[in-house]
Write an enzyme that holds these catalytic residues in place. Structure first.
Site, PDB file in Angstrom:
ATOM      1  N   GLY A 199       0.785  -1.223   0.000  1.00 33.30           N
ATOM      2  CA  GLY A 199       0.000   0.000   0.000  1.00 33.30           C
ATOM      3  C   GLY A 199       0.816   1.271   0.000  1.00 33.30           C
ATOM      4  N   SER A 220       1.380   3.600  -2.244  1.00 37.78           N
ATOM      5  CA  SER A 220       1.146   4.537  -3.348  1.00 37.78           C
ATOM      6  C   SER A 220       0.763   5.932  -2.881  1.00 37.78           C
ATOM      7  CB  SER A 220       0.053   4.000  -4.284  1.00 37.78           C
ATOM      8  OG  SER A 220      -1.157   3.782  -3.574  1.00 37.78           O
ATOM      9  N   ARG A 221       0.518   6.113  -1.595  1.00 32.85           N
ATOM     10  CA  ARG A 221       0.173   7.444  -1.082  1.00 32.85           C
ATOM     11  C   ARG A 221       0.375   7.479   0.430  1.00 32.85           C
ATOM     12  NH1 ARG A 221      -4.810   4.940  -2.465  1.00 32.85           N
ATOM     13  NH2 ARG A 221      -4.569   5.786  -4.547  1.00 32.85           N
ATOM     14  N   GLY A 222       0.264   8.666   0.999  1.00 33.14           N
ATOM     15  CA  GLY A 222       0.280   8.811   2.447  1.00 33.14           C
ATOM     16  C   GLY A 222       1.579   8.403   3.107  1.00 33.14           C
ATOM     17  N   LYS A 228      -2.429  -1.467  -4.929  1.00 35.25           N
ATOM     18  CA  LYS A 228      -3.465  -1.745  -5.919  1.00 35.25           C
ATOM     19  C   LYS A 228      -3.573  -0.659  -6.987  1.00 35.25           C
ATOM     20  CE  LYS A 228      -8.348  -3.133  -6.091  1.00 35.25           C
ATOM     21  NZ  LYS A 228      -9.595  -3.242  -5.309  1.00 35.25           N
ATOM     22  N   TYR A 247     -13.473  -1.912  13.482  1.00 33.23           N
ATOM     23  CA  TYR A 247     -12.161  -1.427  13.037  1.00 33.23           C
ATOM     24  C   TYR A 247     -11.079  -1.787  14.044  1.00 33.23           C
ATOM     25  CZ  TYR A 247      -8.536   1.821  11.399  1.00 33.23           C
ATOM     26  OH  TYR A 247      -7.357   2.370  10.945  1.00 33.23           O
ATOM     27  N   LYS A 297      -7.467  -3.825  13.348  1.00 34.47           N
ATOM     28  CA  LYS A 297      -6.132  -3.283  13.625  1.00 34.47           C
ATOM     29  C   LYS A 297      -5.462  -4.006  14.786  1.00 34.47           C
ATOM     30  CE  LYS A 297      -4.535  -0.491  11.543  1.00 34.47           C
ATOM     31  NZ  LYS A 297      -3.838  -0.512  10.240  1.00 34.47           N
TER      32      LYS A 297
END
Length: 276
Positions: free
Chosen positions: A13, A15-17, A38, A164, A168
């Site tokens: 993951g 691709s950002r942040g 993705k 959630y 986590k």
């Protein structure tokens, strides 16, 4: 501190942040960076793709391999890890950064939402760790780092966000279990979580751009903390559930003012989920 030059880091993951920030940080340090995410095309709202981040890493002088991967698909993970090991002659560090968020209690959570957060959070962590182990066991600097919180069973968190929290905390439990399971294999396993909100595109969308700037820290807060852990600046640690401030303090950094998005609001930062 150990050197990451020539070490291969597989980031889910990225691709950002925070994942993007860490990928660029590792690339600048001479690591081989694999972005397994993705997004082959920039997200219409969140932006970023494996290829845009790869361009940034290359521009920073790093080596990068962008791989389009859905972390829910075991075969895609297996193939991506094998391609990584073949391309860079091994894998040294796995960072479980990919994540999905849903803020709701049981009554307000659909089964589709529930399945998504469980699959992308703790289930993907299990898949990636399980299939990365044969490669990590060959490394002299092996590490599994998962972005997950210390387990906080305070009633107010469970009342509001039990689905959630389960997803986590599942990542945290898996990582703690791996730390014990792999202690004789010299593979360090730790988790990292931010004390305050981090100003990513996802946070900005959820709480508003102005609020995100005022009450959050920059992604570099977490990426610098993660880099400190996997580079050895925090010492040799395993089985720890670290907050970003604690990790940076272990690395000798105690002034966090530069990480505030709005210095004038540095004393009004909002705590992240599961942090009291």
């Amino acid at each position: 501190m150990k050197n990451l030059t020539g070490k291969t880091i597989f980031i889910t993951g990225g691709s950002r942040g925070i994942g993007r920030s860490l990928a660029i940080r590792c690339g600048r340090a001479g690591a081989n960076v694999v972005i397994a995410a993705k997004s082959a095309d920039p997200h219409p709202i969140l932006g970023g793709s494996i290829y845009t981040v790869a361009e940034e890493i290359t521009a920073a002088g790093g080596n990068v391999l962008p791989l389009q991967v859905d972390v829910r698909d075991e075969q895609q993970i297996i193939h991506a890890l094998a391609e990584t090991a073949d391309h860079f002659s091994g894998i040294d560090i796995l960072v479980n950064n990919a994540g999905a968020i849903h803020l709701g209690n049981v009554q307000d959570t659909s089964l589709k939402q529930y399945d998504l957060i469980q699959a992308i959070n703790h289930r993907a962590t299990f898949i990636a760790a399980k299939h990365a182990l044969p490669y990590l066991k060959k490394s002299s600097q092996a590490h599994i780092l998962s972005f997950a919180p210390p387990i906080n069973l305070a009633a107010h968190w469970l009342e509001q966000y039990a689905p959630y929290a389960l997803s986590k905390y599942g990542m945290t439990l898996l990582t703690l279990g791996l730390a014990e399971e792999l202690k004789n294999d010299d593979i360090q396993c730790n988790t990292l979580w931010p004390v305050t909100l981090i100003n990513t595109a996802a946070v900005s969308v959820k709480i508003g751009e102005v609020a995100a700037r005022q009450f959050s820290r920059k992604p570099e807060m977490m990426s610098d903390a993660a880099f400190a852990i996997i580079s050895g600046a925090c010492g040799k640690i395993t089985g720890q559930t670290l907050l970003d401030e604690d990790a940076l303090r272990l690395a000798g950094i105690s002034d966090f003012s530069e990480y505030a998005c709005s210095p004038e609001h540095a004393n009004q930062l909002a705590k992240d989920l599961f942090v009291d």
